[in-house]
Design a protein around this motif. Structure first.
Motif, PDB file in Angstrom:
ATOM      1  N   GLU A 121     -14.251 -48.466 -29.400  1.00 22.81           N
ATOM      2  CA  GLU A 121     -12.700 -48.574 -29.315  1.00 22.81           C
ATOM      3  C   GLU A 121     -12.191 -48.354 -30.550  1.00 22.81           C
ATOM      4  O   GLU A 121     -11.199 -47.671 -30.621  1.00 22.81           O
ATOM      5  CB  GLU A 121     -12.511 -49.961 -28.776  1.00 22.81           C
TER       6      GLU A 121
ATOM      7  N   THR B  56      -2.047 -37.500 -24.387  1.00 29.60           N
ATOM      8  CA  THR B  56      -2.241 -37.856 -23.192  1.00 29.60           C
ATOM      9  C   THR B  56      -3.587 -37.845 -22.645  1.00 29.60           C
ATOM     10  O   THR B  56      -3.951 -38.402 -21.715  1.00 29.60           O
ATOM     11  CB  THR B  56      -1.205 -37.008 -22.395  1.00 29.60           C
TER      12      THR B  56
ATOM     13  N   GLN C 219      -5.842 -40.605 -23.336  1.00 30.88           N
ATOM     14  CA  GLN C 219      -5.600 -41.680 -22.590  1.00 30.88           C
ATOM     15  C   GLN C 219      -6.078 -41.425 -21.164  1.00 30.88           C
ATOM     16  O   GLN C 219      -6.796 -42.286 -20.392  1.00 30.88           O
ATOM     17  CB  GLN C 219      -3.972 -41.852 -22.417  1.00 30.88           C
ATOM     18  N   GLU C 220      -6.024 -40.155 -20.610  1.00 33.76           N
ATOM     19  CA  GLU C 220      -6.469 -39.856 -19.164  1.00 33.76           C
ATOM     20  C   GLU C 220      -8.142 -39.861 -18.979  1.00 33.76           C
ATOM     21  O   GLU C 220      -8.544 -40.653 -18.142  1.00 33.76           O
ATOM     22  CB  GLU C 220      -5.960 -38.458 -18.715  1.00 33.76           C
ATOM     23  N   SER C 221      -8.687 -39.494 -20.327  1.00 34.93           N
ATOM     24  CA  SER C 221      -9.987 -39.247 -20.162  1.00 34.93           C
ATOM     25  C   SER C 221     -10.503 -40.863 -19.809  1.00 34.93           C
ATOM     26  O   SER C 221     -11.469 -41.238 -19.303  1.00 34.93           O
ATOM     27  CB  SER C 221     -10.670 -38.603 -21.152  1.00 34.93           C
ATOM     28  N   GLU C 222      -9.841 -41.737 -20.797  1.00 33.58           N
ATOM     29  CA  GLU C 222     -10.297 -43.189 -20.854  1.00 33.58           C
ATOM     30  C   GLU C 222     -10.122 -43.713 -19.477  1.00 33.58           C
ATOM     31  O   GLU C 222     -11.065 -44.330 -18.974  1.00 33.58           O
ATOM     32  CB  GLU C 222      -9.588 -44.046 -21.926  1.00 33.58           C
ATOM     33  N   LEU C 223      -9.019 -43.337 -18.935  1.00 30.67           N
ATOM     34  CA  LEU C 223      -8.833 -43.921 -17.585  1.00 30.67           C
ATOM     35  C   LEU C 223      -9.748 -43.738 -16.490  1.00 30.67           C
ATOM     36  O   LEU C 223     -10.334 -44.242 -15.817  1.00 30.67           O
ATOM     37  CB  LEU C 223      -7.311 -43.505 -17.134  1.00 30.67           C
ATOM     38  N   PHE C 224      -9.984 -42.129 -16.541  1.00 29.07           N
ATOM     39  CA  PHE C 224     -10.963 -41.787 -15.613  1.00 29.07           C
ATOM     40  C   PHE C 224     -12.369 -42.440 -15.759  1.00 29.07           C
ATOM     41  O   PHE C 224     -13.308 -42.729 -14.974  1.00 29.07           O
ATOM     42  CB  PHE C 224     -11.197 -40.203 -15.675  1.00 29.07           C
ATOM     43  N   HIS C 225     -12.875 -42.674 -16.977  1.00 29.21           N
ATOM     44  CA  HIS C 225     -13.923 -42.954 -17.375  1.00 29.21           C
ATOM     45  C   HIS C 225     -13.927 -44.745 -16.821  1.00 29.21           C
ATOM     46  O   HIS C 225     -15.213 -44.910 -16.178  1.00 29.21           O
ATOM     47  CB  HIS C 225     -14.194 -43.216 -19.102  1.00 29.21           C
ATOM     48  N   GLU C 226     -12.942 -45.543 -17.028  1.00 30.97           N
ATOM     49  CA  GLU C 226     -12.813 -46.785 -16.564  1.00 30.97           C
ATOM     50  C   GLU C 226     -12.943 -46.674 -14.865  1.00 30.97           C
ATOM     51  O   GLU C 226     -13.748 -47.446 -14.281  1.00 30.97           O
ATOM     52  CB  GLU C 226     -11.594 -47.387 -16.787  1.00 30.97           C
ATOM     53  N   VAL C 227     -12.483 -45.932 -14.232  1.00 33.74           N
ATOM     54  CA  VAL C 227     -12.270 -45.643 -12.686  1.00 33.74           C
ATOM     55  C   VAL C 227     -13.906 -45.234 -12.399  1.00 33.74           C
ATOM     56  O   VAL C 227     -14.188 -45.858 -11.352  1.00 33.74           O
ATOM     57  CB  VAL C 227     -11.238 -44.706 -12.175  1.00 33.74           C
TER      58      VAL C 227
END
Lengths: 244, 125
Positions: free
Chosen positions: A2, A36, A39-47
């Motif tokens: 992180e 951006t 951030q998106e790749s982190e979101l995709f990773h979480e999802v």
């Protein structure tokens, strides 16, 4: 991981500010796009992680279709079985009590007549009895002997029926055993469920639940509990210690 | 002497009724929980209450408390005959004013003993 991400983000943000201050819109656009994207790749990773966990959880549910079967069929069935235990034991107790009610007067009547004959017999032995009275006593004894046989047969039959009525113990015992097995199975499945659900909820034990100490529990199966009395003497001791 | 026997199991009511009959108490009536017992008690004519603890509707301990709180019934002798054997429960019943506490399974001798003691105390006071 992180903090590494944060350093990268901070650098990209600084570069964006520098580009904006330098009025370099092309560079600013580039830095903004990279920000951006991260951030998106982190979101995709979480999802992705959540989806995988959900999938695993659902799979785990499917591992044991027995759980569904338990809830749909076995639990309602168990309720019926336990009601059966109540009605069977009730029926057996009534049957036995009814037979006792029927038998007691038979033995009472035998005793009463025997007592009467005994008194007359005593008078006969003491030569206090006339011929007519002795004749009547003989008839009485004869009828009594027939009655003894009749009543003894009836008492024997009633006792046999009482013995048979105790068969409820076998029948209900079997049902209760089945219920014990089922409860064990439900327990195992619940433990599995808790394991699955508990992955995200460790350390949230409920300690604050209030215990109702005088809640009715029925007969105590475990007599070794420290707050349970085991017999009438212990009840009497406890009450006398309270000044009863 | 009219006795009200309160227990949700009809077999236990019958057992108690038979034992009481052997002790010379022929006049008994029955109810299957506190809620059905209360109207019988309030109608009057009951001299002695024998109650179970664990019953649906109104439990025996609540029946006892209601009886003690009712001016017309407060002095009614109450004997509890129950399978509840936790110390906290027995203390609760004593504090609520129970006159005797018998644990199931019980014997005819225990029932006689407790009833005798209750009447001895009533006669003495």
């Amino acid at each position: 991981m992180e903090s590494h991400n944060n350093v990268e983000l901070l650098e990209a943000a600084r570069a964006l500010v520098t580009a904006l201050e330098a009025d370099d819109s092309q560079q600013a656009q580039l830095h903004l796009a990279s920000l951006t994207q991260s951030q998106e790749s982190e979101l995709f990773h979480e999802v992705g992680t959540l989806t995988r966990e959900l999938h695993e959880s659902l799979n785990n549910f499917n591992v044991d279709p027995r759980l569904v079967d338990l809830a749909e069929h076995d639990i309602p069935d168990t309720r019926e079985r336990l009601n059966y235990v109540i009605s069977t034991t009730e029926e057996a107790a009534h049957k036995t009590l009814g037979l006792i009610d029927e038998t007691l007067p038979l033995s009472d009547s035998l005793k009463d007549t025997a007592q009467k004959i005994e008194e007359s017999w005593h008078r006969f032995r003491m030569r206090e009895m006339g011929v007519d009275e002795f004749r009547s006593l003989s008839e009485e004894i004869e009828s009594y002997l027939a009655n003894v046989k009749l009543h003894a047969d009836q008492i024997h039959d009633n006792l046999s029926e009482m013995t048979l009525a105790q068969g409820f113990q076998d029948l209900t015992g079997q049902v209760i055993r089945q219920v014990i097995t089922l409860v064990g199975e439900v327990e195992d499945n619940l433990v599995e469920l808790v394991k699955i659900a508990g992955k995200h909820q460790t350390g949230t034990q409920k300690d604050g639940k209030e215990v109702d100490l005088i809640k009715a529990e029925g007969p105590q199966i475990n007599k070794d509990k420290p707050n349970v009395v085991n017999n009438q003497d212990e009840v009497d001791d406890l009450l006398s210690s309270l000044g009863f | 002497m009219k006795i009200l026997i309160v227990d949700d199991f009809s077999t236990m009511r019958r057992i108690i009724k038979n034992l009481l009959r052997d002790l010379g108490f022929n006049n008994t009536t029955e109810a299957d929980d506190g809620l059905t017992a209360l109207p019988i008690l309030k109608a009057g004519g009951i001299d002695f209450l024998v109650t179970d603890w664990n019953m649906p509707g109104m439990q025996g301990i609540d029946l006892l408390k209601t009886v003690r709180a009712d001016e017309a019934l407060s002095s009614m002798p109450v004997l509890m005959v129950t399978a509840e054997t936790k110390r906290e429960q027995i203390i609760e019943a004593a504090q609520a004013g129970v006159n005797g506490y018998i644990v199931k399974p019980f014997t005819a001798a225990t029932l006689k003993d407790k009833i005798d003691k209750i009447f001895e105390r009533i006669d003495a006071s």
